[in-house]
Design a protein around this motif. Structure first.
Motif, PDB file in Angstrom:
ATOM      1  N   ALA A   1      -6.454  -5.142  -6.183  1.00 17.70           N
ATOM      2  CA  ALA A   1      -5.624  -5.607  -7.294  1.00 17.70           C
ATOM      3  C   ALA A   1      -5.241  -4.524  -8.306  1.00 17.70           C
ATOM      4  O   ALA A   1      -4.104  -4.520  -8.793  1.00 17.70           O
ATOM      5  CB  ALA A   1      -6.322  -6.769  -8.008  1.00 17.70           C
ATOM      6  N   PRO A   2      -6.132  -3.585  -8.652  1.00 15.87           N
ATOM      7  CA  PRO A   2      -5.735  -2.554  -9.629  1.00 15.87           C
ATOM      8  C   PRO A   2      -4.549  -1.708  -9.187  1.00 15.87           C
ATOM      9  O   PRO A   2      -3.882  -1.088 -10.022  1.00 15.87           O
ATOM     10  CB  PRO A   2      -6.999  -1.702  -9.771  1.00 15.87           C
ATOM     11  CG  PRO A   2      -8.123  -2.615  -9.397  1.00 15.87           C
ATOM     12  CD  PRO A   2      -7.565  -3.491  -8.314  1.00 15.87           C
TER      13      PRO A   2
ATOM     14  N   ARG B   1      -5.344  -9.455 -12.588  1.00 19.71           N
ATOM     15  CA  ARG B   1      -4.051  -8.884 -12.968  1.00 19.71           C
ATOM     16  C   ARG B   1      -3.183  -9.892 -13.724  1.00 19.71           C
ATOM     17  O   ARG B   1      -2.085 -10.244 -13.271  1.00 19.71           O
ATOM     18  CB  ARG B   1      -3.311  -8.362 -11.739  1.00 19.71           C
ATOM     19  CG  ARG B   1      -3.945  -7.179 -11.044  1.00 19.71           C
ATOM     20  CD  ARG B   1      -4.216  -5.982 -11.977  1.00 19.71           C
ATOM     21  NE  ARG B   1      -3.057  -5.507 -12.666  1.00 19.71           N
ATOM     22  CZ  ARG B   1      -2.242  -4.544 -12.205  1.00 19.71           C
ATOM     23  NH1 ARG B   1      -2.493  -3.975 -11.031  1.00 19.71           N
ATOM     24  NH2 ARG B   1      -1.221  -4.146 -12.918  1.00 19.71           N
ATOM     25  N   PRO B   2      -3.639 -10.382 -14.868  1.00 17.76           N
ATOM     26  CA  PRO B   2      -2.804 -11.332 -15.626  1.00 17.76           C
ATOM     27  C   PRO B   2      -1.514 -10.708 -16.119  1.00 17.76           C
ATOM     28  O   PRO B   2      -0.566 -11.429 -16.456  1.00 17.76           O
ATOM     29  CB  PRO B   2      -3.718 -11.736 -16.789  1.00 17.76           C
ATOM     30  CG  PRO B   2      -4.674 -10.594 -16.942  1.00 17.76           C
ATOM     31  CD  PRO B   2      -4.898 -10.073 -15.561  1.00 17.76           C
ATOM     32  N   ASP B   3      -1.448  -9.374 -16.149  1.00 20.66           N
ATOM     33  CA  ASP B   3      -0.243  -8.688 -16.593  1.00 20.66           C
ATOM     34  C   ASP B   3       0.884  -8.779 -15.577  1.00 20.66           C
ATOM     35  O   ASP B   3       2.066  -8.686 -15.926  1.00 20.66           O
ATOM     36  CB  ASP B   3      -0.548  -7.211 -16.872  1.00 20.66           C
ATOM     37  CG  ASP B   3      -1.164  -6.508 -15.653  1.00 20.66           C
ATOM     38  OD1 ASP B   3      -1.985  -7.141 -14.954  1.00 20.66           O
ATOM     39  OD2 ASP B   3      -0.830  -5.337 -15.417  1.00 20.66           O
ATOM     40  N   LEU B   4       0.522  -9.000 -14.294  1.00 16.61           N
ATOM     41  CA  LEU B   4       1.531  -9.026 -13.229  1.00 16.61           C
ATOM     42  C   LEU B   4       1.730 -10.402 -12.614  1.00 16.61           C
ATOM     43  O   LEU B   4       2.801 -10.690 -12.067  1.00 16.61           O
ATOM     44  CB  LEU B   4       1.135  -8.062 -12.099  1.00 16.61           C
ATOM     45  CG  LEU B   4       1.284  -6.560 -12.322  1.00 16.61           C
ATOM     46  CD1 LEU B   4       0.867  -5.821 -11.062  1.00 16.61           C
ATOM     47  CD2 LEU B   4       2.713  -6.201 -12.699  1.00 16.61           C
TER      48      LEU B   4
ATOM     49  N   ARG C   1       0.829  -1.207   0.000  1.00 19.59           N
ATOM     50  CA  ARG C   1       0.000   0.000   0.000  1.00 19.59           C
ATOM     51  C   ARG C   1       0.862   1.255   0.000  1.00 19.59           C
ATOM     52  O   ARG C   1       1.968   1.287   0.549  1.00 19.59           O
ATOM     53  CB  ARG C   1      -0.949   0.004   1.200  1.00 19.59           C
ATOM     54  CG  ARG C   1      -2.056  -1.034   1.105  1.00 19.59           C
ATOM     55  CD  ARG C   1      -3.200  -0.686   2.042  1.00 19.59           C
ATOM     56  NE  ARG C   1      -2.769  -0.698   3.433  1.00 19.59           N
ATOM     57  CZ  ARG C   1      -2.971  -1.709   4.272  1.00 19.59           C
ATOM     58  NH1 ARG C   1      -3.570  -2.801   3.856  1.00 19.59           N
ATOM     59  NH2 ARG C   1      -2.572  -1.631   5.526  1.00 19.59           N
ATOM     60  N   GLU C   2       0.316   2.294  -0.566  1.00 18.74           N
ATOM     61  CA  GLU C   2       1.074   3.532  -0.774  1.00 18.74           C
ATOM     62  C   GLU C   2       1.588   4.125   0.532  1.00 18.74           C
ATOM     63  O   GLU C   2       2.673   4.719   0.572  1.00 18.74           O
ATOM     64  CB  GLU C   2       0.191   4.554  -1.504  1.00 18.74           C
ATOM     65  CG  GLU C   2       0.926   5.797  -1.927  1.00 18.74           C
ATOM     66  CD  GLU C   2       0.051   6.735  -2.738  1.00 18.74           C
ATOM     67  OE1 GLU C   2       0.497   7.862  -3.001  1.00 18.74           O
ATOM     68  OE2 GLU C   2      -1.088   6.346  -3.089  1.00 18.74           O
ATOM     69  N   ARG C   3       0.835   3.944   1.618  1.00 23.36           N
ATOM     70  CA  ARG C   3       1.253   4.571   2.884  1.00 23.36           C
ATOM     71  C   ARG C   3       2.542   3.977   3.434  1.00 23.36           C
ATOM     72  O   ARG C   3       3.175   4.566   4.318  1.00 23.36           O
ATOM     73  CB  ARG C   3       0.137   4.484   3.916  1.00 23.36           C
ATOM     74  CG  ARG C   3      -0.173   3.109   4.454  1.00 23.36           C
ATOM     75  CD  ARG C   3      -1.369   3.200   5.390  1.00 23.36           C
ATOM     76  NE  ARG C   3      -1.828   1.930   5.914  1.00 23.36           N
ATOM     77  CZ  ARG C   3      -1.407   1.377   7.033  1.00 23.36           C
ATOM     78  NH1 ARG C   3      -0.473   1.975   7.759  1.00 23.36           N
ATOM     79  NH2 ARG C   3      -1.902   0.229   7.458  1.00 23.36           N
TER      80      ARG C   3
END
Length: 407
Positions: free
Chosen positions: A335-336, A365-368, A267-269
């Motif tokens: 997930a996004p 998230r098949p890209d990751l 998470r960003e925090r």
């Protein structure tokens, strides 16, 4: 002249009304008692479920105690859930001495299970009483003959016990990298020792950590788990420890709830990190706690409608007690926001964390995400189904996210 008897007059409507009233009273009482009993079952189930959700911990690695019969390089064990499981198991004799052995694939012989000895340290004698488990190890890295350092990760709550396994030298270009290994809900560090040989072959160091309210770790003010939310702060502290030890790159590796902790640390925090995190590995991760609580009720045989009510009330009790926000640990919903490569395994026979959660995250998230859906794998035992394949996938992934560097 004889008197004629008076005719008897019947009042069927009066008797019928009285009978109907009595039946209605009985029905209402029965319905009332039934509703009260149902509410009692829901309440009891919710209180037990909430306590397990918030407090679960144990000092013992799951296994069974069995008598050992040995002939040469073969061991005979009574048939049971652990001894009949697919893939390798570990066995530790209690008496007359303490050794350790890794046993190979099962073969049923009458009422016994025969397994070959693949590795042995110390002695596994005939007639010993022994601990047997699909987790293979129940001690420290010394059970594998690996040198390690007992250390502690400093956090605002206190020192979290950890094992530090230095780089092996197999891949000198990764001596600056470390894998942070995070156990699960009610779990212990030894559960991930099966993967230590593969981790060492990558050349990276390892740090097997604990988190608040787990066995042997400091207790938070409430003593309640937060299912990945606040525990992520202990992983950030582990990254600070790694920075202080001279490491410059890290991968997070979480089992069950440990997977949720690893994703919560993204998470960003929590950013920027003390050192860069370049990838995440997840073994049977708990991604949606609402679905997990519901599945546990169904697992223990509750009818679907009762399981739903117990699960809903369990979530309410958990939130009332601890302030838990289930949205913050819903990793499918998050997930996004993920931006790191993820390697994930999940077994189709997992009765603890529904595989549908991993399916949903992989689809989001098949890209990751590199996803391995392991047929027949139980909860955090997918390694046992095909250790060579699992180890190869782990080593390949670390090779991608932690490329070797000069110097």
């Amino acid at each position: 002249m004889k008197r004629q008897p008076s005719p008897i007059t019947h009042h069927p409507s009066t008797g019928g009304r009285l009978t109907d009233r009595l039946l209605n009273v009985r029905k209402r009482r029965a319905l009332g008692w039934a509703a009260l009993a149902y509410a009692g079952v829901v309440l009891a189930g919710a209180l037990v479920g909430a306590d397990i959700t918030l407090r679960s911990k144990t000092r013992w690695v799951k296994g069974v105690f069995v008598p050992v019969g040995r002939r040469g390089n073969e061991v005979y064990l009574p048939a049971g859930s652990e001894t009949l499981s697919r893939g390798p198991i570990g066995i530790v004799p209690l008496l007359p001495n303490k050794g350790h052995a890794v046993l190979g694939e099962r073969q049923v012989v009458g009422t016994l299970v025969r397994r070959p000895v693949q590795e042995e340290r110390g002695l596994l004698p005939n007639g010993a009483l022994a601990w047997a488990s699909t987790f293979v190890y129940n001690g420290t890295p010394a059970q594998l003959g690996v040198e390690f350092e007992d250390t502690a990760v400093s956090t605002p709550l206190g020192d979290m016990p950890a094992w530090h396994i230095p780089p092996s030298g197999d891949a000198p270009g990764r001596a600056d990298a470390i894998v942070i290994v995070i156990h699960g809900h009610g779990g212990q560090r030894p559960q991930a020792l099966r993967m230590l040989p593969a981790l060492r072959r990558t050349g990276a160091a390892s740090l097997f950590v604990t988190f608040r309210n787990a066995h042997g770790a400091p207790r938070s003010e409430t003593g309640y788990l937060t299912l990945g939310d606040q525990e992520a702060e202990d992983v950030i502290s582990a990254l600070h420890w790694a920075q202080g030890a001279g490491y410059r790159r890290a991968v997070l590796y979480g089992f069950s709830m440990g997977g949720n902790i690893a994703l919560s640390a993204l998470r960003e925090r929590h950013q920027p990190y003390p050192i860069p995190v370049t990838g995440v590995m997840l073994d049977c991760p708990a991604l949606d706690w609402r679905a997990t609580i519901l599945s546990q009720g169904q697992r223990f045989g509750l009818p679907p409608f009762l399981a739903r009510h117990v699960a809903t009330f369990t979530q309410w009790v958990v939130t009332r007690r601890s302030g838990q926000d289930f949205d913050t640990v819903d990793q499918i919903r998050a997930a996004p926001n993920f931006n790191l490569p993820i390697l994930m395994w999940h077994g189709t026979r997992d009765r603890t964390i529904p595989i549908a959660q991993a399916d949903a995250l992989a689809a989001a998230r098949p890209d990751l995400i590199e996803y391995h859906r392991v047929e027949g794998g139980k909860h955090i035992r997918v390694w046992n189904i095909n250790p060579k394949a699992y180890d190869a996938q782990l080593e390949t992934f670390i090779g991608k996210v932690l490329p070797e560097v000069e110097g």
